[in-house]
Design a protein around this motif. Structure first.
Motif, PDB file in Angstrom:
ATOM      1  N   ARG A  51       0.845  -1.191   0.000  1.00 52.34           N
ATOM      2  CA  ARG A  51       0.000   0.000   0.000  1.00 52.34           C
ATOM      3  C   ARG A  51       0.886   1.250   0.000  1.00 52.34           C
ATOM      4  O   ARG A  51       1.919   1.275   0.659  1.00 52.34           O
ATOM      5  N   ASP A  72       3.004  13.016   0.680  1.00 51.93           N
ATOM      6  CA  ASP A  72       1.921  12.836   1.653  1.00 51.93           C
ATOM      7  C   ASP A  72       2.204  11.647   2.573  1.00 51.93           C
ATOM      8  O   ASP A  72       2.135  11.763   3.794  1.00 51.93           O
ATOM      9  N   THR A 163      -6.597  16.311 -10.915  1.00 51.30           N
ATOM     10  CA  THR A 163      -7.327  17.015 -11.982  1.00 51.30           C
ATOM     11  C   THR A 163      -8.451  17.893 -11.420  1.00 51.30           C
ATOM     12  O   THR A 163      -8.891  18.828 -12.082  1.00 51.30           O
ATOM     13  N   THR A 166     -12.783  14.785  -9.282  1.00 49.59           N
ATOM     14  CA  THR A 166     -13.514  14.135  -8.177  1.00 49.59           C
ATOM     15  C   THR A 166     -14.241  15.180  -7.326  1.00 49.59           C
ATOM     16  O   THR A 166     -15.400  14.980  -6.951  1.00 49.59           O
TER      17      THR A 166
HETATM   18  O1  PRT Z   1      -5.417   3.995  -2.729  1.00 46.93           O
HETATM   19  P1  PRT Z   1      -4.774   3.639  -1.406  1.00 46.93           P
HETATM   20  O2  PRT Z   1      -5.666   3.830  -0.237  1.00 46.93           O
HETATM   21  O3  PRT Z   1      -4.046   2.335  -1.429  1.00 46.93           O
HETATM   22  O4  PRT Z   1      -3.612   4.671  -1.129  1.00 46.93           O
HETATM   23  P2  PRT Z   1      -3.315   6.022  -1.858  1.00 46.93           P
HETATM   24  O5  PRT Z   1      -4.546   6.677  -2.362  1.00 46.93           O
HETATM   25  O6  PRT Z   1      -2.429   6.804  -0.926  1.00 46.93           O
HETATM   26  O7  PRT Z   1      -2.441   5.474  -3.033  1.00 46.93           O
HETATM   27  P3  PRT Z   1      -2.526   5.685  -4.594  1.00 46.93           P
HETATM   28  O8  PRT Z   1      -1.781   4.540  -5.184  1.00 46.93           O
HETATM   29  O9  PRT Z   1      -3.912   5.962  -5.020  1.00 46.93           O
HETATM   30  O10 PRT Z   1      -1.660   7.014  -4.766  1.00 46.93           O
HETATM   31  C1  PRT Z   1      -0.284   6.961  -4.546  1.00 46.93           C
HETATM   32  C2  PRT Z   1       0.269   8.366  -4.481  1.00 46.93           C
HETATM   33  O11 PRT Z   1      -0.043   9.080  -5.679  1.00 46.93           O
HETATM   34  C3  PRT Z   1      -0.301   9.224  -3.348  1.00 46.93           C
HETATM   35  O12 PRT Z   1       0.371   8.953  -2.143  1.00 46.93           O
HETATM   36  C4  PRT Z   1      -0.035  10.635  -3.892  1.00 46.93           C
HETATM   37  O13 PRT Z   1       1.257  11.069  -3.516  1.00 46.93           O
HETATM   38  C5  PRT Z   1      -0.061  10.452  -5.426  1.00 46.93           C
HETATM   39  N1  PRT Z   1      -1.254  11.015  -6.076  1.00 46.93           N
HETATM   40  C6  PRT Z   1      -1.209  11.806  -7.183  1.00 46.93           C
HETATM   41  C7  PRT Z   1      -2.541  10.846  -5.734  1.00 46.93           C
HETATM   42  C8  PRT Z   1      -3.290  11.584  -6.653  1.00 46.93           C
HETATM   43  N2  PRT Z   1      -2.454  12.158  -7.547  1.00 46.93           N
HETATM   44  C9  PRT Z   1      -4.730  11.594  -6.545  1.00 46.93           C
HETATM   45  N3  PRT Z   1      -5.412  12.255  -7.336  1.00 46.93           N
HETATM   46  N4  PRT Z   1      -3.134  10.129  -4.753  1.00 46.93           N
HETATM   47  C10 PRT Z   1      -4.470  10.133  -4.660  1.00 46.93           C
HETATM   48  N5  PRT Z   1      -5.300  10.835  -5.511  1.00 46.93           N
HETATM   49  C11 PRT Z   1      -6.752  10.700  -5.274  1.00 46.93           C
HETATM   50  C12 PRT Z   1      -7.272  11.745  -4.288  1.00 46.93           C
HETATM   51  O14 PRT Z   1      -7.139  11.298  -2.965  1.00 46.93           O
HETATM   52  C13 PRT Z   1      -8.743  11.891  -4.693  1.00 46.93           C
HETATM   53  O15 PRT Z   1      -9.550  10.901  -4.130  1.00 46.93           O
HETATM   54  O16 PRT Z   1      -7.490  10.896  -6.453  1.00 46.93           O
HETATM   55  C14 PRT Z   1      -8.676  11.647  -6.193  1.00 46.93           C
HETATM   56  C15 PRT Z   1      -8.651  13.000  -6.851  1.00 46.93           C
HETATM   57  O17 PRT Z   1      -8.202  12.933  -8.147  1.00 46.93           O
HETATM   58  P4  PRT Z   1      -8.687  14.034  -9.220  1.00 46.93           P
HETATM   59  O18 PRT Z   1      -7.857  13.767 -10.423  1.00 46.93           O
HETATM   60  O19 PRT Z   1     -10.133  13.768  -9.437  1.00 46.93           O
HETATM   61  O20 PRT Z   1      -8.433  15.391  -8.642  1.00 46.93           O
END
Ligand code: PRT
Ligand code: MG
Length: 212
Positions: A51, A72, A163, A166
């Motif tokens: 994870r 983060d 982006t 969401t």
């Molecule tokens: O998903 P999981 O619970 O396993 O963990 P995670 O969400 O921390 O991991 P993962 O694999 O999804 O993301 C890994 C890393 O990518 C994160 O630790 C961030 O440093 C980076 N990253 C880059 C992002 C995003 N972009 C991102 N957009 N991590 C999460 N998001 C999620 C955000 O939390 C929101 O729910 O995407 C959604 C928003 O995206 P937009 O494009 O709609 O704005």
């Protein structure tokens, strides 16, 4: 043997060009394989799939020698036992405060009203609101933060945005940017001592591959 910790999804995908620059190719795709330990064409390098938020922990305790983790995840972990030699400038996003369009966040903050904030990022949120001197009640969530203000659990959320799609889909607006986030190469302090000869050349190749 070098063990590299990666999370599947964007971090795995965006790390591939760095590995390729070092002539390293994974033998399996974590999206289709259920294997958690993936070999590469280099018998001396393997990948463990964990994870995203667990990457720093695997590296800190030496279960992996190196890893790639978002700022983060690193901030929440605290960084103990880790070297952070390189910003890979991948998986870019920002840590934000967002709330429903009709919630008057700014005037609440100005008047010093107590805010309910739902988030997965407790340390980021605690430190941010302490810095600006605003009282908050933090509510810890493990996912789908966007639902919290809509469902009436919180006034606002602290979450990552890339982006903005969401937020938009859930009628939320970004009201504050807390930090710019990208993913970093991390190396365990023990690994850096014991496997220096193997690790330093990799860092050098990765460094040359970073896109500014
Ligand atoms: O998903 P999981 O619970 O396993 O963990 P995670 O969400 O921390 O991991 P993962 O694999 O999804 O993301 C890994 C890393 O990518 C994160 O630790 C961030 O440093 C980076 N990253 C880059 C992002 C995003 N972009 C991102 N957009 N991590 C999460 N998001 C999620 C955000 O939390 C929101 O729910 O995407 C959604 C928003 O995206 P937009 O494009 O709609 O704005
Ligand atoms: Mg995720």
């Amino acid at each position: 043997m070098i063990t590299l910790a990666l999370s599947k999804g964007r971090i795995f995908t965006e790390t591939l060009p760095f590995l390729a620059a070092a002539g390293i190719y994974p033998l399996e795709d974590p999206e289709t394989s259920r294997k958690l330990i993936i070999g590469t064409n280099n018998p001396d390098l393997r990948i463990v799939v964990v994870r995203a938020s667990d990457v720093p922990t695997y590296v800190q305790y030496g279960a992996a020698d190196m890893g790639v983790a978002g700022k983060d995840s690193l901030y929440e972990h605290g960084g103990s036992g880790l070297y952070i030699p390189l910003d890979l400038n991948i998986a870019k996003c920002r840590m934000c405060v967002a709330c429903p369009r009709d919630f008057d966040y700014r005037s609440k903050v100005r008047r010093g009203a107590r805010l309910r904030i739902a988030t997965k990022y407790m340390k980021y949120s605690r430190d941010y609101y302490a810095r600006i001197g605003v009282h908050v009640d933090l509510i810890k969530l493990y996912g789908s933060m966007e639902l919290a203000p809509i469902a009436g659990l919180s006034d606002a959320i602290v979450d990552l945005v890339s982006t903005g799609a969401t937020l938009k889909a859930n009628d939320l607006v970004e009201v504050e940017t807390i930090d710019h986030v990208s993913s970093r190469l991390i190396v365990g302090q023990t690994a850096m001592k014991l496997k220096r000869q193997e690790i330093l050349p990799l860092i050098e190749i990765f460094e040359k591959t970073v896109k500014k």
